[in-house]
Design a protein around this motif. Structure first.
Motif, mmCIF file in Angstrom:
data_model
loop_
_atom_site.group_PDB
_atom_site.id
_atom_site.type_symbol
_atom_site.label_atom_id
_atom_site.label_comp_id
_atom_site.label_asym_id
_atom_site.label_seq_id
_atom_site.Cartn_x
_atom_site.Cartn_y
_atom_site.Cartn_z
ATOM 1 N N GLN A 17 -5.754 38.089 -26.527
ATOM 2 C CA GLN A 17 -6.101 38.920 -25.578
ATOM 3 C C GLN A 17 -7.429 39.584 -26.049
ATOM 4 O O GLN A 17 -7.995 40.489 -25.527
ATOM 5 C CB GLN A 17 -5.175 40.063 -24.984
ATOM 6 N N ILE A 18 -8.161 39.012 -27.340
ATOM 7 C CA ILE A 18 -9.271 39.489 -27.937
ATOM 8 C C ILE A 18 -10.406 39.164 -27.351
ATOM 9 O O ILE A 18 -10.345 37.828 -26.984
ATOM 10 C CB ILE A 18 -9.299 39.596 -29.391
ATOM 11 N N VAL A 19 -11.340 39.950 -26.992
ATOM 12 C CA VAL A 19 -12.610 39.280 -26.567
ATOM 13 C C VAL A 19 -13.946 39.848 -27.083
ATOM 14 O O VAL A 19 -13.858 40.859 -27.735
ATOM 15 C CB VAL A 19 -13.102 40.071 -25.013
ATOM 16 N N LEU A 20 -14.573 38.693 -27.612
ATOM 17 C CA LEU A 20 -15.961 39.078 -28.443
ATOM 18 C C LEU A 20 -17.173 38.956 -27.461
ATOM 19 O O LEU A 20 -17.031 38.108 -26.573
ATOM 20 C CB LEU A 20 -16.273 37.823 -29.372
ATOM 21 N N ALA A 21 -17.722 40.137 -27.371
ATOM 22 C CA ALA A 21 -18.748 40.275 -26.288
ATOM 23 C C ALA A 21 -20.180 41.095 -27.161
ATOM 24 O O ALA A 21 -19.913 41.752 -28.136
ATOM 25 C CB ALA A 21 -18.419 41.205 -25.216
ATOM 26 N N VAL A 22 -21.120 40.728 -26.570
ATOM 27 C CA VAL A 22 -22.393 41.246 -27.083
ATOM 28 C C VAL A 22 -22.833 42.445 -26.249
ATOM 29 O O VAL A 22 -22.644 42.221 -24.880
ATOM 30 C CB VAL A 22 -23.730 40.220 -27.159
ATOM 31 N N ARG B 186 -17.011 45.494 -16.481
ATOM 32 C CA ARG B 186 -17.345 46.016 -14.993
ATOM 33 C C ARG B 186 -18.498 46.866 -14.604
ATOM 34 O O ARG B 186 -19.232 46.751 -13.941
ATOM 35 C CB ARG B 186 -16.248 46.791 -14.429
ATOM 36 N N ALA B 187 -18.928 47.607 -16.009
ATOM 37 C CA ALA B 187 -20.316 48.294 -15.879
ATOM 38 C C ALA B 187 -21.533 47.543 -16.210
ATOM 39 O O ALA B 187 -22.413 48.250 -16.177
ATOM 40 C CB ALA B 187 -20.048 49.654 -16.723
ATOM 41 N N GLY B 188 -21.364 46.435 -16.689
ATOM 42 C CA GLY B 188 -22.497 45.579 -17.122
ATOM 43 C C GLY B 188 -22.908 45.842 -18.501
ATOM 44 O O GLY B 188 -23.932 45.517 -18.817
ATOM 45 N N ASP B 189 -22.173 46.475 -19.407
ATOM 46 C CA ASP B 189 -22.691 46.951 -20.676
ATOM 47 C C ASP B 189 -22.487 45.866 -21.801
ATOM 48 O O ASP B 189 -23.237 45.735 -22.628
ATOM 49 C CB ASP B 189 -21.716 48.040 -21.084
ATOM 50 N N ILE B 190 -21.712 44.744 -21.330
ATOM 51 C CA ILE B 190 -21.545 43.710 -22.457
ATOM 52 C C ILE B 190 -21.492 42.195 -21.348
ATOM 53 O O ILE B 190 -21.309 42.017 -20.611
ATOM 54 C CB ILE B 190 -20.188 43.903 -23.032
ATOM 55 N N ARG B 191 -21.913 41.473 -22.498
ATOM 56 C CA ARG B 191 -21.753 39.967 -22.004
ATOM 57 C C ARG B 191 -20.628 39.403 -22.956
ATOM 58 O O ARG B 191 -20.704 39.122 -23.961
ATOM 59 C CB ARG B 191 -23.051 39.147 -22.445
ATOM 60 N N VAL B 192 -19.704 38.729 -22.225
ATOM 61 C CA VAL B 192 -18.404 38.027 -22.974
ATOM 62 C C VAL B 192 -18.957 36.680 -23.551
ATOM 63 O O VAL B 192 -19.408 36.000 -22.781
ATOM 64 C CB VAL B 192 -17.267 37.907 -21.816
ATOM 65 N N VAL B 193 -18.490 36.558 -24.892
ATOM 66 C CA VAL B 193 -18.905 35.505 -25.399
ATOM 67 C C VAL B 193 -17.569 34.541 -25.551
ATOM 68 O O VAL B 193 -17.354 33.271 -25.270
ATOM 69 C CB VAL B 193 -19.532 35.695 -27.048
ATOM 70 N N THR B 194 -16.500 35.080 -26.254
ATOM 71 C CA THR B 194 -15.435 34.368 -26.007
ATOM 72 C C THR B 194 -14.036 35.299 -25.676
ATOM 73 O O THR B 194 -14.080 36.638 -25.962
ATOM 74 C CB THR B 194 -14.801 34.153 -27.649
ATOM 75 N N ASP B 195 -13.413 34.736 -24.736
ATOM 76 C CA ASP B 195 -12.238 35.573 -24.070
ATOM 77 C C ASP B 195 -10.931 34.990 -24.330
ATOM 78 O O ASP B 195 -10.335 33.577 -23.717
ATOM 79 C CB ASP B 195 -12.713 35.415 -22.631
ATOM 80 N N THR B 196 -10.116 35.650 -25.163
ATOM 81 C CA THR B 196 -8.713 34.725 -25.417
ATOM 82 C C THR B 196 -7.855 35.350 -24.524
ATOM 83 O O THR B 196 -6.451 35.637 -24.781
ATOM 84 C CB THR B 196 -8.262 34.763 -26.871
ATOM 85 N N ARG B 197 -8.172 36.306 -23.691
ATOM 86 C CA ARG B 197 -7.105 36.719 -22.536
ATOM 87 C C ARG B 197 -6.664 35.553 -21.715
ATOM 88 O O ARG B 197 -5.433 35.626 -21.141
ATOM 89 C CB ARG B 197 -7.883 37.820 -21.604
ATOM 90 N N ILE B 198 -7.437 34.655 -21.759
ATOM 91 C CA ILE B 198 -7.155 33.263 -20.975
ATOM 92 C C ILE B 198 -6.496 32.342 -22.055
ATOM 93 O O ILE B 198 -7.030 31.970 -23.051
ATOM 94 C CB ILE B 198 -8.349 32.510 -20.609
ATOM 95 N N VAL B 199 -5.332 32.097 -21.738
ATOM 96 C CA VAL B 199 -4.209 31.334 -22.824
ATOM 97 C C VAL B 199 -5.178 30.117 -23.155
ATOM 98 O O VAL B 199 -5.044 29.667 -24.316
ATOM 99 C CB VAL B 199 -2.968 30.931 -22.132
ATOM 100 N N ALA B 200 -5.504 29.231 -22.179
ATOM 101 C CA ALA B 200 -6.147 27.906 -22.272
ATOM 102 C C ALA B 200 -7.312 28.109 -23.370
ATOM 103 O O ALA B 200 -7.672 27.177 -24.097
ATOM 104 C CB ALA B 200 -6.465 27.197 -21.228
ATOM 105 N N GLU B 201 -8.042 28.998 -23.002
ATOM 106 C CA GLU B 201 -9.341 29.353 -23.891
ATOM 107 C C GLU B 201 -8.825 29.630 -25.381
ATOM 108 O O GLU B 201 -9.534 29.203 -26.119
ATOM 109 C CB GLU B 201 -10.231 30.405 -23.220
#
Length: 344
Positions: A115-120, A201-216
C-alpha cells in the motif's frame, strides 16, 4: 457522533457477552499485552484499529495496549528493547531481523500488499521524467529504516540508484508529511493512505509507483509482498501460544469485517482524528487500499522469498545470507482463527 458511539459500543458489548473476557483471560498466559505500531492512523494498520474499536481483543480476553510511534522501525525497537510485547509492522522486518541474529515471527497478516506509494512533489520536480531524476533529492519517509524507506530503496535500486544517492527524511505518519510536500521541504514522498490520497486529490504530487494495487505490487516486487502483520520474538510466541492465538483471532475477525464493510461503516468505527479533517478523502483512500488488505490473515508461501529479494536489492550482505525463511512466519494461528471465524 452518537451513532458512531452506539455502533462501537454495541459491537464491543455484543462481543464481550458472546465470549466473556473473564473466562477467556483464565486460559491466556498474558492477558495484558502491549502492541507497538508505527503510524496507527494509516490504512496500512486498519485491521488493528478495527480489532480495538469493535472490541475484538476484549472478546478474546485480552487487554491490548497499543503504543503508537512515528514509524515501524521505532515500533520494532520498542519490542527489541523490551518496552512492548508485539509489533504491528511490516513483514520484511522479520526477515531483516533474522539476518541480524534475532528471531522474529509473523503470525497474522493485515495487508497482502504494501500500500506504499512513491510520488514526486509537483512543486519542486515539475519536469520529473523517471526515477533516475531523484538522484541528489530529498525523499520523505515515515521514519528512517521503516517499510516506506525499504520500498523507496527498492524502487531506486531498480533504477540504478543507491540509498546514498538520495537523502531520506523522516516526516512521520500524519499532517507533517503533508506539510513537508506543500512547503517544498522534500522532493518526493514514500508514504501511505490517507496521506497520499489527500496530496493526490489536491494535485500536490505525481504518483510514480503505487502498491495499493495488488497487481502492481506483485509486478514491482516480482511476487506477493506481505505487508502489515503482527509479529513478535520467537521466544514470546513459544511462551505465550494462547495469547498469540487470541491476538490472531481478533485480527482475522477484523480482516474479514473490513472486507464485508462499506465506506460508511468504516467511517463510523475509525477514530475521528484518523480522518485528517476530510471524511470524503478517507473514504476514497479506503476504497483504493481495500484490495491490498488481507482477507484472512494468511501469509502467502512465496511472501518471505519476495521480502528477501526486496531487502537484498539494497543490502548486499543479504544476497549470500543463509536464512531459514520458514522461521519468519507461521500460518498455524491464522488457520485456527479462520476455522473459528469462517465469516465476517
Amino acid at each position: 457522533m452518537q451513532r458512531r458511539h452506539f455502533l462501537v459500543s454495541s459491537a464491543a458489548a455484543a462481543s464481550v457477552v458472546a465470549a466473556p473476557s473473564l473466562v477467556r483471560a483464565q486460559a491466556l498466559e498474558k492477558p495484558k499485552v502491549s502492541i507497538a505500531v508505527g503510524g496507527k492512523n494509516l490504512l496500512y494498520y486498519l485491521p488493528l484499529t478495527v480489532a480495538e474499536t469493535l472490541g475484538y481483543f476484549k472478546a478474546e480476553g485480552l487487554d491490548a495496549q497499543i503504543i503508537d510511534f512515528a514509524g515501524g522501525s521505532q515500533a520494532l525497537r520498542a519490542v527489541v528493547g523490551g518496552s512492548a510485547d508485539v509489533v504491528s509492522g511490516a513483514f520484511e522486518h522479520t526477515v531483516n531481523m533474522q539476518s541480524k541474529g534475532q528471531r522474529m515471527r509473523a503470525f497474522v497478516l493485515q495487508g497482502r500488499a504494501p500500500q506504499i506509494v512513491l510520488a514526486v512533489n509537483r512543486k519542486t520536480m515539475p519536469d520529473f521524467k523517471s526515477v533516475a531524476d531523484l538522484k541528489g533529492k530529498k525523499i520523505g519517509v515515515t521514519a528512517p529504516g521503516s517499510s516506506t524507506n525499504v520500498m523507496a530503496n527498492f524502487v531506486l535500486a531498480k533504477a540504478g540508484l543507491k540509498p546514498s544517492d538520495v537523502s531520506f527524511i523522516g516526516v512521520g505518519a500524519t499532517s507533517a508529511a503533508i506539510a513537508a510536500i506543500r512547503q517544498g521541504q522534500i522532493d518526493a514522498l514514500s508514504h501511505l493512505d490517507p496521506v497520499i490520497t489527500i496530496l493526490e486529490r489536491a494535485g500536490d504530487i505525481r504518483v510514480v509507483t503505487d502498491t495499493r494495487i495488488v497487481a502492481e505490487a506483485d509486478k514491482v516486487f516480482g511476487g506477493p509482498m506481505p505487508a502489515a502483520c503482527l509479529y513478535a520474538p520467537q521466544a514470546f510466541v513459544d511462551k505465550h501460544p494462547q495469547t498469540v492465538q487470541a491476538l490472531t483471532n481478533a485480527i482475522v475477525r477484523a480482516d474479514k469485517w473490513i472486507q464485508a464493510a462499506g465506506p460508511r461503516e468504516i467511517i463510523e468505527v475509525v477514530p475521528e482524528g484518523f480522518l485528517l479533517g476530510d471524511r470524503a478523502v478517507y473514504i476514497d483512500a479506503f476504497l483504493k487500499s481495500k484490495g491490498a488488505l488481507s482477507p484472512d490473515g494468511m501469509v502467502p508461501e512465496q511472501g518471505p522469498a519476495t521480502a528477501l529479494r526486496a531487502l537484498a536489492s539494497v543490502d548486499e550482505s543479504l544476497k549470500t545470507a543463509k536464512l531459514d525463511l520458514n522461521a519468519v512466519y507461521t500460518n498455524e494461528f491464522a488457520k485456527k482463527a479462520n476455522a473459528k471465524y469462517p465469516k465476517a
